[in-house]
Design a protein around this motif. Structure first.
Motif, mmCIF file in Angstrom:
data_model
loop_
_atom_site.group_PDB
_atom_site.id
_atom_site.type_symbol
_atom_site.label_atom_id
_atom_site.label_comp_id
_atom_site.label_asym_id
_atom_site.label_seq_id
_atom_site.Cartn_x
_atom_site.Cartn_y
_atom_site.Cartn_z
ATOM 1 N N GLU A 176 0.827 -1.203 0.000
ATOM 2 C CA GLU A 176 0.000 0.000 0.000
ATOM 3 C C GLU A 176 0.867 1.262 0.000
ATOM 4 N N HIS A 177 1.977 1.212 0.726
ATOM 5 C CA HIS A 177 2.905 2.354 0.716
ATOM 6 C C HIS A 177 3.492 2.549 -0.681
ATOM 7 N N LEU A 178 3.922 1.442 -1.303
ATOM 8 C CA LEU A 178 4.530 1.524 -2.633
ATOM 9 C C LEU A 178 3.522 1.980 -3.683
ATOM 10 N N GLU A 179 2.267 1.545 -3.548
ATOM 11 C CA GLU A 179 1.236 1.974 -4.496
ATOM 12 C C GLU A 179 1.066 3.492 -4.477
ATOM 13 N N ALA A 180 1.110 4.070 -3.286
ATOM 14 C CA ALA A 180 0.969 5.526 -3.165
ATOM 15 C C ALA A 180 2.163 6.238 -3.793
ATOM 16 N N ILE A 181 3.361 5.795 -3.424
ATOM 17 C CA ILE A 181 4.585 6.431 -3.938
ATOM 18 C C ILE A 181 4.684 6.269 -5.448
ATOM 19 N N ASN A 182 4.445 5.053 -5.925
ATOM 20 C CA ASN A 182 4.562 4.774 -7.366
ATOM 21 C C ASN A 182 3.565 5.579 -8.187
ATOM 22 N N HIS A 183 2.322 5.665 -7.702
ATOM 23 C CA HIS A 183 1.301 6.381 -8.469
ATOM 24 C C HIS A 183 1.635 7.859 -8.563
ATOM 25 N N GLN A 184 2.140 8.423 -7.478
ATOM 26 C CA GLN A 184 2.496 9.843 -7.507
ATOM 27 C C GLN A 184 3.630 10.096 -8.496
ATOM 28 N N GLU A 185 4.574 9.178 -8.551
ATOM 29 C CA GLU A 185 5.672 9.318 -9.512
ATOM 30 C C GLU A 185 5.163 9.150 -10.948
ATOM 31 N N ALA A 186 4.171 8.278 -11.122
ATOM 32 C CA ALA A 186 3.592 8.082 -12.453
ATOM 33 C C ALA A 186 2.869 9.340 -12.919
ATOM 34 N N ILE A 187 2.233 10.059 -12.000
ATOM 35 C CA ILE A 187 1.602 11.345 -12.355
ATOM 36 C C ILE A 187 2.671 12.315 -12.842
ATOM 37 N N GLY A 188 3.786 12.357 -12.122
ATOM 38 C CA GLY A 188 4.888 13.220 -12.544
ATOM 39 C C GLY A 188 5.387 12.853 -13.930
ATOM 40 N N TYR A 189 5.386 11.564 -14.220
ATOM 41 C CA TYR A 189 5.866 11.098 -15.523
ATOM 42 C C TYR A 189 4.920 11.518 -16.647
ATOM 43 N N ILE A 190 3.602 11.365 -16.451
ATOM 44 C CA ILE A 190 2.682 11.759 -17.532
ATOM 45 C C ILE A 190 2.700 13.279 -17.728
ATOM 46 N N LYS A 191 2.944 14.038 -16.659
ATOM 47 C CA LYS A 191 3.076 15.496 -16.812
ATOM 48 C C LYS A 191 4.332 15.820 -17.607
ATOM 49 N N HIS A 192 5.374 15.053 -17.382
ATOM 50 C CA HIS A 192 6.617 15.228 -18.140
ATOM 51 C C HIS A 192 6.380 14.941 -19.622
ATOM 52 N N LEU A 193 5.647 13.859 -19.912
ATOM 53 C CA LEU A 193 5.322 13.518 -21.303
ATOM 54 C C LEU A 193 4.499 14.624 -21.948
ATOM 55 N N MET A 194 3.556 15.164 -21.180
ATOM 56 C CA MET A 194 2.698 16.232 -21.693
ATOM 57 C C MET A 194 3.530 17.464 -22.039
ATOM 58 N N GLU A 195 4.434 17.830 -21.138
ATOM 59 C CA GLU A 195 5.264 19.026 -21.360
ATOM 60 C C GLU A 195 6.190 18.853 -22.558
ATOM 61 N N LYS A 196 6.641 17.619 -22.784
ATOM 62 C CA LYS A 196 7.511 17.335 -23.934
ATOM 63 C C LYS A 196 6.721 17.151 -25.215
ATOM 64 N N ASN A 197 5.384 17.132 -25.078
ATOM 65 C CA ASN A 197 4.512 16.876 -26.231
ATOM 66 C C ASN A 197 4.855 15.541 -26.880
ATOM 67 N N SER A 198 5.120 14.545 -26.029
ATOM 68 C CA SER A 198 5.508 13.225 -26.508
ATOM 69 C C SER A 198 4.330 12.504 -27.161
ATOM 70 N N ILE A 199 4.644 11.634 -28.088
ATOM 71 C CA ILE A 199 3.627 10.818 -28.752
ATOM 72 C C ILE A 199 3.269 9.650 -27.839
ATOM 73 N N LEU A 200 1.984 9.400 -27.696
ATOM 74 C CA LEU A 200 1.553 8.254 -26.908
ATOM 75 C C LEU A 200 1.809 6.987 -27.715
ATOM 76 N N ASN A 201 2.695 6.145 -27.208
ATOM 77 C CA ASN A 201 3.031 4.907 -27.915
ATOM 78 C C ASN A 201 3.268 3.780 -26.918
ATOM 79 N N GLU A 202 3.659 2.640 -27.430
ATOM 80 C CA GLU A 202 3.845 1.464 -26.581
ATOM 81 C C GLU A 202 4.893 1.695 -25.509
#
Length: 348
Positions: free
Chosen positions: A170-196
């Motif tokens: 449960e601790h890891l799920e919280a930490i991991n999900h928050q980092e994943a949010i940071g990652y999708i924001k990074h992709l958004m800022e880079k205007n990255s293409i959604l791919n595999e």
């Protein structure tokens, strides 16, 4: 239908080989379509209609006619069954029209809210975003059974504390999900293409330290979804279905309303269920990556019982009946509520 295909090809002076190259359908299959020894799939019908310049309605009607005749033949009850079916189809079309009208109404309201938000972007605040992202992590994990409270989620993520009585997962799920949010924001800022690669990276973050051997990898075993009648595809089919998933995205990303596109990509990914675990969280993150990339805000589906049940029920209906309108309407309403709340927070 075989005559329609052959006549259209010959009218264009095209070889079967040329049609094969343009449609990416095997040459031998096209020959069988024209001889009547094989029936194309619905997806192949779309490709053939486009390349052979046949009205899609003409080809679809011919295809459906043959499909119906093949299924019912000259059974003594066939005509009566078709009359009953016609009434049911008309009824379903009426319902669908009403539902699409409801969906369009919500989409129009969303666009009005987004236009209002665009005028007040200067009121965006890092602290507001941080609080809303924390809520998103809490709710998305709660949907999947995580028992950390919002306050405990905050302590784990922002204070680095361990909460007594809660599991390491449960601790890891919280930490991991928050980092994943940071990652999708990074992709958004880079205007990255959604791919595999990006979807696998999101999933890798979600399961990091929880299932290290499965993080960022497609499943190799058959799975069942607890409490659902939907049976995900066999593991050997997953890579091809994921290939089709990204093909569908590229084909539709510029023509669909962003909220509908986001909802579709969520439903399609979780229906394929490509991972051994973390499919729901990954699908919601992909959905929100699309929303953020189009200037919307995170659609935060709540994890309380009523919201979770509505989420699961509309999703299962989409998976088992191919009727996605309820699910798309649900996602649109969540985005609308999220926009309304955000505007209220910034005082607009």
């Amino acid at each position: 239908m075989k005559e329609i295909l052959k006549n259209a090809r010959e009218k264009l002076n095209m070889k079967i080989r040329e049609v094969s190259q343009l449609t990416e359908i095997d040459q031998a299959l096209i020959s069988k379509f024209e001889s009547g020894n094989r029936k194309p799939t619905k997806e192949q019908i779309f490709k053939l209609a486009k390349v052979l310049e046949i009205a899609l309605e003409t080809l679809m009607v011919a295809w459906l006619k043959e499909k119906i005749l093949y299924e019912i033949g000259d059974d003594e009850f066939a005509l009566k069954a078709m009359q009953v079916a016609e009434k049911e189809i008309r009824y379903q079309k009426t319902l669908k029209k009403k539902l699409f009208t409801s969906l369009q109404k919500v989409l129009d309201e969303i666009d009005d809210l987004k236009s209002k938000l665009d005028k007040f972007r200067e009121f965006d605040s890092y602290r507001i975003a941080q609080a809303l992202e924390l809520e998103y992590t809490f709710e998305s994990n709660r949907i999947e059974g995580n028992t950390l409270t919002l306050r405990e989620t905050d302590l784990v993520i922002n204070e680095g504390l361990t909460v007594s009585g809660k599991s390491m997962r449960e601790h890891l799920e919280a930490i991991n999900h928050q980092e994943a949010i940071g990652y999708i924001k990074h992709l958004m800022e880079k205007n990255s293409i959604l791919n595999e690669r990006e979807v696998l990276s999101i999933h890798n973050l979600i399961l990091r330290g929880i299932h290290p051997d499965d993080a960022g990898r497609y499943r190799k075993v058959q799975v069942m979804i607890k409490g659902s009648t939907h049976l995900p595809p066999q593991p050997f089919i997953v890579p091809k279905q994921m290939e089709d998933y990204f093909f569908w995205y590229e084909k539709n990303k510029n023509s669909l309303h962003p909220v509908v596109l986001a909802g579709e990509m969520h439903e399609r990914l979780v229906t394929i269920h490509p991972f051994i675990d973390g499919n729901g969280r990954t699908s919601r993150l992909v959905m929100n990556l699309i929303l953020l990339s189009h200037g919307y805000i995170i659609a935060n589906i709540k994890g309380d019982y009523d919201s979770r049940m509505q989420y699961y029920q509309t999703l299962e209906k989409a998976q088992t009946t191919s009727s996605k309108e309820d699910f798309l309407l649900f996602i649109a309403q969540i985005e609308k509520e999220s926009l309304e709340r955000y505007l209220n927070i910034i005082g607009q």
